[in-house]
Design a protein around this motif. Sequence first.
Motif, short mmCIF file in Angstrom:
data_model
loop_
_atom_site.label_atom_id
_atom_site.label_comp_id
_atom_site.label_asym_id
_atom_site.label_seq_id
_atom_site.Cartn_x
_atom_site.Cartn_y
_atom_site.Cartn_z
N ALA A 1 -7.28 33.19 -12.36
CA ALA A 1 -8.36 34.29 -12.51
C ALA A 1 -8.37 35.31 -11.47
N ASN A 2 -7.33 35.78 -11.09
CA ASN A 2 -7.11 36.81 -10.16
C ASN A 2 -7.47 36.48 -8.76
N LYS A 3 -7.32 34.97 -8.55
CA LYS A 3 -7.67 34.44 -7.16
C LYS A 3 -6.19 33.80 -6.64
N TYR A 4 -6.06 34.12 -5.51
CA TYR A 4 -4.69 33.58 -4.81
C TYR A 4 -5.34 31.97 -4.14
N ARG A 5 -4.55 31.12 -4.42
CA ARG A 5 -4.78 29.94 -4.06
C ARG A 5 -3.98 29.12 -3.04
N TRP A 6 -4.75 28.42 -2.19
CA TRP A 6 -3.91 27.75 -0.98
C TRP A 6 -4.79 26.39 -0.89
N GLN A 7 -3.82 25.34 -0.19
CA GLN A 7 -4.37 24.22 -0.06
C GLN A 7 -3.87 23.33 1.14
N ILE A 8 -4.77 22.31 1.64
CA ILE A 8 -4.48 21.43 2.64
C ILE A 8 -4.91 20.20 2.31
N LEU A 9 -3.71 19.28 2.49
CA LEU A 9 -4.13 17.90 2.37
C LEU A 9 -4.10 17.05 3.40
N LEU A 10 -5.15 16.28 3.62
CA LEU A 10 -5.38 15.17 4.63
C LEU A 10 -5.27 13.88 4.06
N LYS A 11 -4.66 13.05 4.63
CA LYS A 11 -4.24 11.77 4.28
C LYS A 11 -4.34 10.93 5.42
N SER A 12 -5.05 9.48 5.08
CA SER A 12 -5.25 8.52 6.16
C SER A 12 -5.25 7.28 5.34
N PRO A 13 -4.94 6.16 6.20
CA PRO A 13 -5.13 4.81 5.59
C PRO A 13 -6.71 4.51 4.99
N ASN A 14 -7.47 5.12 6.07
CA ASN A 14 -9.02 4.70 5.75
C ASN A 14 -9.65 5.83 5.61
N THR A 15 -10.81 5.91 4.77
CA THR A 15 -11.67 6.90 4.53
C THR A 15 -12.37 7.24 5.84
N GLU A 16 -12.85 6.65 6.71
CA GLU A 16 -13.85 7.13 7.81
C GLU A 16 -13.07 8.36 8.83
N PRO A 17 -11.89 8.01 9.16
CA PRO A 17 -11.52 9.31 10.02
C PRO A 17 -11.30 10.60 9.38
N LEU A 18 -10.94 10.39 8.05
CA LEU A 18 -10.82 11.67 6.92
C LEU A 18 -12.30 12.42 6.99
N HIS A 19 -13.18 11.67 6.73
CA HIS A 19 -14.54 12.17 6.60
C HIS A 19 -15.09 12.67 7.86
N LYS A 20 -14.85 12.18 8.93
CA LYS A 20 -15.44 12.49 10.41
C LYS A 20 -14.66 13.80 10.62
N LEU A 21 -13.29 13.95 10.20
CA LEU A 21 -12.39 15.28 10.53
C LEU A 21 -13.06 16.52 9.74
N VAL A 22 -13.44 16.14 8.54
CA VAL A 22 -13.77 17.26 7.75
C VAL A 22 -15.05 17.64 8.11
N LYS A 23 -16.00 16.95 8.61
CA LYS A 23 -17.27 17.05 8.93
C LYS A 23 -17.43 17.90 10.45
N LYS A 24 -16.10 17.43 11.02
CA LYS A 24 -16.29 17.95 12.59
C LYS A 24 -15.70 19.51 12.26
N LEU A 25 -14.81 19.56 11.35
CA LEU A 25 -14.27 20.86 11.04
C LEU A 25 -15.24 22.04 10.48
N MET A 26 -16.07 21.21 9.68
CA MET A 26 -17.04 22.24 8.75
C MET A 26 -18.24 22.79 10.01
N HIS A 27 -18.41 21.68 11.15
CA HIS A 27 -19.27 21.85 11.97
C HIS A 27 -19.07 22.85 12.96
N GLU A 28 -17.81 22.64 13.51
CA GLU A 28 -17.17 23.50 14.38
C GLU A 28 -16.59 25.05 13.92
N ASN A 29 -16.36 25.12 12.84
CA ASN A 29 -15.77 26.14 12.03
C ASN A 29 -16.55 26.57 10.85
#
Length: 257
Positions: free
Chosen positions: A208-236
């Motif tokens: 739809a005329n939009k250029y698409r990029w992606q980042i994939l985060l992977k971990s054995p556990n859910t908690e560090p992933l959620h914390k990383l994204v929350k911290k990313l959203m808070h600081e950036n």
Amino acid sequence: SSNIYSLGVGTEKVEKAVKNLFPNANVARMDRDTIKKKGSILKILKDLKNKTIDILVGTQMIAKGHDYSNITLVGVICADLGLNFPDFRAGEYTFQTLAQVAGRAGRGSAPGKVILQTYNPQHFSILSAKDHDFLSFYNKEAGFRKTLKYPPFSKMIQIKISGKDKKKAEKLARDMGESCKALTKNNRYFFQNVEIMGPIEAFVSRVANKYRWQILLKSPNTEPLHKLVKKLMHENSGMFNKKNIQVVVDVDPVFMM
């Protein structure tokens, strides 16, 4: 005559070829182009049930949920096409689709036959689907996923960036990727098991005329992933509120492309 399913790509060309090969057969096609009109799907399925269709050519939509006893032959063109998709579930999707469409044949008193056209006849997804061997497929697929640390042996979050300005979308994706790496580097105790993949262009790089990029985060556990994204959203936070650039955080993504 017995009804025939044909599942494959380029359905319009396949339909034309089938009509040339079987000039006396009543051939129908089911794909996005032929089902736009209201009630068209119901009519095709009704004609199939009433045996007024000899051969049905279609896309994957004809593989699921139809139970007709008069279908005795199923043909699949490019059965291994899905294996080339850059998605860790590619083998699973291929097995699932082939097993489903193969199950359409021979549901009545007459025996059924399935013909798969493939360039990878020895691939375990193809062989398992051919034999309807769910356990064999699972054992092979689970081994690969465990080795490569893919679900269900890990958790994943996908960050999707899309925008109409190609350079701005790319810059934001790369900046966000650097921010993710900086956070894991500065907080190794919390994020030591988080793997960052990308940023990269999406396999379908423009929609739809939009250029698409992606980042994939992977971990054995859910908690560090959620914390990383929350911290990313808070600081950036500014990265997530850019004008004309959309950022989507997809937890446990299903569609990787």
